[in-house]
Enzyme design. Sequence first.
Site, PDB file in Angstrom:
ATOM      1  N   ILE A 283       0.933  -0.954   0.464  1.00 42.87           N
ATOM      2  CA  ILE A 283       0.237   0.081  -0.278  1.00 42.87           C
ATOM      3  C   ILE A 283       0.871   0.958  -0.287  1.00 42.87           C
ATOM      4  O   ILE A 283       1.044   2.363  -0.857  1.00 42.87           O
ATOM      5  CB  ILE A 283      -0.728   0.278   0.866  1.00 42.87           C
ATOM      6  CG1 ILE A 283      -1.773  -1.104   0.904  1.00 42.87           C
ATOM      7  CG2 ILE A 283      -1.459   1.337   1.669  1.00 42.87           C
ATOM      8  CD1 ILE A 283      -2.784  -1.240   2.478  1.00 42.87           C
TER       9      ILE A 283
ATOM     10  N   TYR B  15      -2.457  -6.346  17.032  1.00 31.99           N
ATOM     11  CA  TYR B  15      -3.037  -5.469  15.805  1.00 31.99           C
ATOM     12  C   TYR B  15      -4.424  -4.598  15.542  1.00 31.99           C
ATOM     13  O   TYR B  15      -4.046  -3.255  15.546  1.00 31.99           O
ATOM     14  CB  TYR B  15      -2.932  -6.230  14.197  1.00 31.99           C
ATOM     15  CG  TYR B  15      -2.606  -5.875  12.981  1.00 31.99           C
ATOM     16  CD1 TYR B  15      -2.171  -5.281  12.425  1.00 31.99           C
ATOM     17  CD2 TYR B  15      -4.083  -5.917  12.587  1.00 31.99           C
ATOM     18  CE1 TYR B  15      -2.116  -4.934  11.813  1.00 31.99           C
ATOM     19  CE2 TYR B  15      -4.274  -4.672  11.187  1.00 31.99           C
ATOM     20  CZ  TYR B  15      -2.846  -4.287  10.499  1.00 31.99           C
ATOM     21  OH  TYR B  15      -2.838  -3.256   9.123  1.00 31.99           O
TER      22      TYR B  15
ATOM     23  N   ASP C 197      13.722   3.353  11.017  1.00 30.37           N
ATOM     24  CA  ASP C 197      12.694   1.934  11.839  1.00 30.37           C
ATOM     25  C   ASP C 197      12.288   3.295  12.998  1.00 30.37           C
ATOM     26  O   ASP C 197      13.046   3.873  13.815  1.00 30.37           O
ATOM     27  CB  ASP C 197      13.926   1.742  12.500  1.00 30.37           C
ATOM     28  CG  ASP C 197      13.211   0.255  13.377  1.00 30.37           C
ATOM     29  OD1 ASP C 197      11.649   0.553  13.813  1.00 30.37           O
ATOM     30  OD2 ASP C 197      13.527  -0.524  13.435  1.00 30.37           O
TER      31      ASP C 197
END
Length: 239
Positions: A15, A145, A53
């Site tokens: 995405i 999640y 990161d």
Amino acid sequence: MGGRSILVTGGNRGIGLAVARAFAAAGDRTAITYRTGDPADLRAEGLLPVQCDITDPEQVERAYKEVEENHGPVEVLIANAGVTRDQLMLRMSEEDFTSVIDTNLTGAFRVVKRATFGMLRAKKGRVVLISSVVGLLGSAGQANYAASKAGLVGFARSLARELGSRNLTFNVVAPGYVDTDMTRALNEEQRSRILEQVPLGRYAHPEEIAAAAVFLASEEASYITGAVIPVDGGIGMGH
């Protein structure tokens, strides 16, 4: 330099890459963050790859400085970087939970906070957070999640109220199941079971998610803030 300065976190694949390509095709100066690998080939597409990161505040600061030196202050941020560590809750370790929260939610906090410094000085800015239909519906085996992606909604809406008077908008795109490497790795039975839940009967194309993000960053969306835009084929209706 033409166009706006755009930053897409996790923009080297899936995405995020579709979003970055859409902005670059529109003439915007587009940078992407990546954690591992060597996306040097994306430079040929007009993208600026920056290693970062987002769980490391020092790397976030270095990434922003590199983007600012090359493209100027970030005017549009697409917070897309995320990870999964799926597991049933009774088997989920504390690290499985906290590592997903730290990347998907706290990581979004880090990159959004840093972006707003320049946006406040410019008295304008657009932030789009890439959440998930899972954050609205829930999903067995994805408590970590789902919690992280649901948290993005409250985060965006709080900032929409906090900084709206400064001409900054904060919106959320909630994709459903998207045709990416992650879903292609599923077996046929798993893919069929997912499609049975989707009224439109297919997976989303990454470019369809990108179109929603580009719209929310456009002048036409200047009066939209605190919104959650589902791009999910209808699976999340009513949530």
